[in-house]
Design a protein around this motif. Structure first.
Motif, PDB file in Angstrom:
ATOM      1  N   ILE A  52       0.699  -1.180  -0.111  1.00 58.60           N
ATOM      2  CA  ILE A  52       0.172   0.355   0.236  1.00 58.60           C
ATOM      3  C   ILE A  52       0.595   1.397  -0.404  1.00 58.60           C
ATOM      4  O   ILE A  52       2.071   1.401   0.930  1.00 58.60           O
ATOM      5  CB  ILE A  52      -0.734   0.226   1.435  1.00 58.60           C
ATOM      6  N   TYR A  53       0.406   1.946  -1.225  1.00 56.62           N
ATOM      7  CA  TYR A  53       0.934   3.680  -0.901  1.00 56.62           C
ATOM      8  C   TYR A  53       0.095   4.523  -0.260  1.00 56.62           C
ATOM      9  O   TYR A  53      -1.004   4.984  -0.971  1.00 56.62           O
ATOM     10  CB  TYR A  53       2.007   3.666  -1.889  1.00 56.62           C
ATOM     11  N   ASP A  54       0.851   5.301   1.200  1.00 56.70           N
ATOM     12  CA  ASP A  54       0.200   6.304   1.487  1.00 56.70           C
ATOM     13  C   ASP A  54       0.689   7.438   0.539  1.00 56.70           C
ATOM     14  O   ASP A  54       1.320   7.948   1.219  1.00 56.70           O
ATOM     15  CB  ASP A  54      -0.727   5.991   2.441  1.00 56.70           C
ATOM     16  N   ILE A  55      -0.144   7.993  -0.133  1.00 57.82           N
ATOM     17  CA  ILE A  55       0.811   9.420  -1.077  1.00 57.82           C
ATOM     18  C   ILE A  55       0.250  10.328  -0.225  1.00 57.82           C
ATOM     19  O   ILE A  55       0.822  11.370  -1.113  1.00 57.82           O
ATOM     20  CB  ILE A  55      -0.080   9.360  -2.387  1.00 57.82           C
ATOM     21  N   THR A  56      -0.732  10.212   0.763  1.00 55.82           N
ATOM     22  CA  THR A  56      -0.898  11.802   1.136  1.00 55.82           C
ATOM     23  C   THR A  56      -1.514  11.447   2.940  1.00 55.82           C
ATOM     24  O   THR A  56      -2.421  11.944   2.813  1.00 55.82           O
ATOM     25  CB  THR A  56      -2.636  12.775   0.532  1.00 55.82           C
ATOM     26  N   CYS A  57      -0.557  10.811   3.329  1.00 57.29           N
ATOM     27  CA  CYS A  57      -0.317  10.777   4.412  1.00 57.29           C
ATOM     28  C   CYS A  57      -0.125  11.055   6.036  1.00 57.29           C
ATOM     29  O   CYS A  57      -0.807  11.014   7.273  1.00 57.29           O
ATOM     30  CB  CYS A  57       1.006   9.901   4.683  1.00 57.29           C
ATOM     31  N   ALA A  67      -0.937  -0.655   8.650  1.00 60.48           N
ATOM     32  CA  ALA A  67       0.154  -1.152   9.338  1.00 60.48           C
ATOM     33  C   ALA A  67      -0.379  -2.063  10.214  1.00 60.48           C
ATOM     34  O   ALA A  67       0.012  -3.374  10.435  1.00 60.48           O
ATOM     35  CB  ALA A  67       1.117  -0.035   9.789  1.00 60.48           C
ATOM     36  N   LYS A  68      -1.098  -1.591  11.170  1.00 60.95           N
ATOM     37  CA  LYS A  68      -1.396  -2.513  12.176  1.00 60.95           C
ATOM     38  C   LYS A  68      -2.931  -3.320  11.857  1.00 60.95           C
ATOM     39  O   LYS A  68      -2.182  -4.936  12.271  1.00 60.95           O
ATOM     40  CB  LYS A  68      -2.267  -1.276  12.938  1.00 60.95           C
ATOM     41  N   GLN A  69      -2.780  -3.155  10.801  1.00 64.38           N
ATOM     42  CA  GLN A  69      -3.446  -5.316   9.943  1.00 64.38           C
ATOM     43  C   GLN A  69      -2.856  -5.576   9.073  1.00 64.38           C
ATOM     44  O   GLN A  69      -2.728  -7.058   9.188  1.00 64.38           O
ATOM     45  CB  GLN A  69      -4.381  -4.294   8.921  1.00 64.38           C
ATOM     46  N   GLY A  70      -0.592  -5.434   9.258  1.00 68.07           N
ATOM     47  CA  GLY A  70       0.028  -6.358   8.376  1.00 68.07           C
ATOM     48  C   GLY A  70       0.283  -5.468   7.139  1.00 68.07           C
ATOM     49  O   GLY A  70       0.328  -7.553   6.372  1.00 68.07           O
ATOM     50  N   PHE A  71      -0.723  -4.875   6.395  1.00 70.87           N
ATOM     51  CA  PHE A  71      -0.093  -4.252   4.888  1.00 70.87           C
ATOM     52  C   PHE A  71       1.529  -4.256   5.048  1.00 70.87           C
ATOM     53  O   PHE A  71       1.553  -3.171   6.356  1.00 70.87           O
ATOM     54  CB  PHE A  71      -1.009  -3.984   4.260  1.00 70.87           C
ATOM     55  N   PRO A  72       2.317  -3.953   4.484  1.00 68.67           N
ATOM     56  CA  PRO A  72       3.388  -2.957   4.329  1.00 68.67           C
ATOM     57  C   PRO A  72       2.890  -1.489   3.434  1.00 68.67           C
ATOM     58  O   PRO A  72       2.286  -1.975   2.937  1.00 68.67           O
ATOM     59  CB  PRO A  72       4.131  -4.447   2.872  1.00 68.67           C
ATOM     60  N   VAL A  73       3.542  -0.791   4.196  1.00 63.52           N
ATOM     61  CA  VAL A  73       3.199   0.184   4.052  1.00 63.52           C
ATOM     62  C   VAL A  73       4.252   1.687   3.804  1.00 63.52           C
ATOM     63  O   VAL A  73       5.494   2.079   4.145  1.00 63.52           O
ATOM     64  CB  VAL A  73       2.294   1.721   4.674  1.00 63.52           C
ATOM     65  N   LYS A  85       7.126  13.871  12.017  1.00 56.95           N
ATOM     66  CA  LYS A  85       5.753  13.401  13.925  1.00 56.95           C
ATOM     67  C   LYS A  85       5.315  12.540  13.218  1.00 56.95           C
ATOM     68  O   LYS A  85       5.892  11.910  14.150  1.00 56.95           O
ATOM     69  CB  LYS A  85       4.970  14.488  13.257  1.00 56.95           C
ATOM     70  N   ALA A  86       5.068  12.196  11.957  1.00 53.66           N
ATOM     71  CA  ALA A  86       4.905  10.507  11.445  1.00 53.66           C
ATOM     72  C   ALA A  86       6.392   9.430  11.869  1.00 53.66           C
ATOM     73  O   ALA A  86       5.659   8.489  12.727  1.00 53.66           O
ATOM     74  CB  ALA A  86       4.968  10.040  10.295  1.00 53.66           C
ATOM     75  N   ASN A  87       7.108   9.857  12.106  1.00 55.06           N
ATOM     76  CA  ASN A  87       8.793   9.106  12.466  1.00 55.06           C
ATOM     77  C   ASN A  87       8.663   9.153  13.812  1.00 55.06           C
ATOM     78  O   ASN A  87       9.406   7.993  14.853  1.00 55.06           O
ATOM     79  CB  ASN A  87       9.758   9.758  11.874  1.00 55.06           C
ATOM     80  N   GLU A  88       8.653  10.546  14.743  1.00 56.42           N
ATOM     81  CA  GLU A  88       8.556  10.186  15.970  1.00 56.42           C
ATOM     82  C   GLU A  88       7.424   9.153  16.696  1.00 56.42           C
ATOM     83  O   GLU A  88       7.599   8.710  17.680  1.00 56.42           O
ATOM     84  CB  GLU A  88       8.411  11.941  16.370  1.00 56.42           C
ATOM     85  N   GLU A 102       6.514  -2.315   9.732  1.00 57.21           N
ATOM     86  CA  GLU A 102       7.551  -0.755   9.574  1.00 57.21           C
ATOM     87  C   GLU A 102       7.130   0.769   8.612  1.00 57.21           C
ATOM     88  O   GLU A 102       7.352   0.200   7.681  1.00 57.21           O
ATOM     89  CB  GLU A 102       8.014  -0.050  10.552  1.00 57.21           C
ATOM     90  N   PRO A 103       5.688   1.309   8.840  1.00 57.58           N
ATOM     91  CA  PRO A 103       5.641   2.436   7.286  1.00 57.58           C
ATOM     92  C   PRO A 103       6.717   2.819   7.180  1.00 57.58           C
ATOM     93  O   PRO A 103       7.814   2.850   8.232  1.00 57.58           O
ATOM     94  CB  PRO A 103       4.500   3.478   7.620  1.00 57.58           C
ATOM     95  N   LYS A 104       7.217   3.134   5.767  1.00 59.85           N
ATOM     96  CA  LYS A 104       8.447   3.637   5.411  1.00 59.85           C
ATOM     97  C   LYS A 104       7.507   5.642   5.290  1.00 59.85           C
ATOM     98  O   LYS A 104       7.801   5.761   3.803  1.00 59.85           O
ATOM     99  CB  LYS A 104       9.385   2.965   4.326  1.00 59.85           C
ATOM    100  N   PHE A 105       8.006   6.377   5.611  1.00 69.35           N
ATOM    101  CA  PHE A 105       8.207   7.428   5.114  1.00 69.35           C
ATOM    102  C   PHE A 105       8.758   8.130   4.862  1.00 69.35           C
ATOM    103  O   PHE A 105      10.131   7.827   4.925  1.00 69.35           O
ATOM    104  CB  PHE A 105       7.258   8.390   6.839  1.00 69.35           C
ATOM    105  N   PHE A 106       8.255   9.547   4.051  1.00 73.38           N
ATOM    106  CA  PHE A 106       9.855  10.146   2.915  1.00 73.38           C
ATOM    107  C   PHE A 106       8.365  11.301   2.224  1.00 73.38           C
ATOM    108  O   PHE A 106       7.611  11.431   2.544  1.00 73.38           O
ATOM    109  CB  PHE A 106       9.923   9.087   1.717  1.00 73.38           C
ATOM    110  N   VAL A 107       9.350  12.129   2.510  1.00 74.86           N
ATOM    111  CA  VAL A 107       8.628  13.759   1.777  1.00 74.86           C
ATOM    112  C   VAL A 107       8.402  13.549   0.187  1.00 74.86           C
ATOM    113  O   VAL A 107       9.172  13.025  -0.316  1.00 74.86           O
ATOM    114  CB  VAL A 107       9.712  14.721   2.032  1.00 74.86           C
ATOM    115  N   SER A 108       7.282  14.091  -0.150  1.00 72.39           N
ATOM    116  CA  SER A 108       7.460  13.933  -1.190  1.00 72.39           C
ATOM    117  C   SER A 108       6.663  14.518  -1.709  1.00 72.39           C
ATOM    118  O   SER A 108       5.469  14.690  -1.066  1.00 72.39           O
ATOM    119  CB  SER A 108       7.032  12.124  -2.466  1.00 72.39           C
TER     120      SER A 108
END
Length: 256
Positions: A52-57, A67-73, A85-88, A102-108
């Motif tokens: 899954i890609y959350d493009i406006t997270c 992620a709590k449901q076991g999906f790669p995000v 803040k998300a990484n915090e 664990e979700p992989k967060f990045f700026v885009s």
């Protein structure tokens, strides 16, 4: 407009959690709801293989819910502070929860090409993110970016405020969104949140002002923060037409 969006989410990142009566409980509740929706599309595919890609997270509310449901995000946002803040939250609130992925967060930036080494089974833009774009040209570009990142047989999920219902009520030029939220964050801290909307003359958009007041009895201080942002009153039929332009299949809304 993009700079206004970025500034708003940068400024509110450290306070956004206060919008929810209980943010962690909201993540858990949305996790169960989103999982029920996605189960209709997974078929026989295992969760750990449904990417899954959350493009406006934003600060990661739905990213953590998936992620709590076991999906790669994978999750991105225009706001550097929101990603920080998300990484915090990932370290503070979810590290001990032993998320399988664990979700992989990045700026885009959604309006620019996003160069990743994969495409996704599901790309999402939730929590009324897309109505920030004030015209069809930018919204269509955002939808095309989503399409470019989804697998050929994948899915796109979008959620927006029900502006059809809002406009049926013939909103005045200025409207206070109630009920306000009064939260007891601790034995000595309360938080009050409310919004004031200022509609354009033709009611096609509105400028919103969000007020967050923190009353701290321990320090005997009251702090109020004001955050302003703009939204387009995006109707479902307009969004569906733009999805058709982008050659995306549109599922009927649940109320149809």
């Amino acid at each position: 407009m993009e700079k206004e969006i970025e500034t708003f989410y940068d400024d509110i990142a450290d306070y956004y959690r206060f919008i929810f009566p209980d943010w962690l409980n909201s993540v858990d509740r949305q996790s169960k709801i989103l999982n029920r929706i996605i189960e209709n599309y997974i078929c026989n595919k295992e969760k750990e293989k449904f990417e899954i890609y959350d493009i406006t997270c934003g600060i990661g509310t739905q990213s953590f819910a998936f992620a709590k449901q076991g999906f790669p995000v994978w999750a991105s946002d225009l706001s550097t502070n929101a990603i920080r803040k998300a990484n915090e939250f990932l370290k503070q609130d979810f590290h001990d929860n032993k998320l399988r992925f664990e979700p992989k967060f990045f700026v885009s930036d959604l309006l620019k090409p996003i160069d990743l080494d994969r495409k996704f089974d599901l790309v999402v833009a939730l929590d009324n993110a897309l109505p920030h774009f004030e015209n069809n040209e930018k919204l269509e570009k955002a939808l095309q970016t989503m399409q470019e990142n989804v697998k050929p047989n994948g899915f796109i999920m979008i959620s927006i405020r029900d502006y059809d219902k809002e406009l049926e009520q013939t909103p005045p030029k200025q409207q206070t969104k109630l009920p306000s939220i009064c939260l007891k964050k601790s034995d000595f801290e309360k938080v009050i949140v409310f919004q004031v909307w200022e509609w354009t003359q033709n009611q096609s958009a509105y400028h919103a002002h969000m007020y967050i007041t923190i009353d701290n009895s321990k320090t005997n201080t009251i702090e109020t923060k004001k955050f302003s942002f703009s939204y387009r009153a995006l109707k479902r039929n307009v969004l569906n037409q733009l999805l058709d332009v982008c050659l995306l299949y549109t599922s009927p809304s649940p109320r149809d």
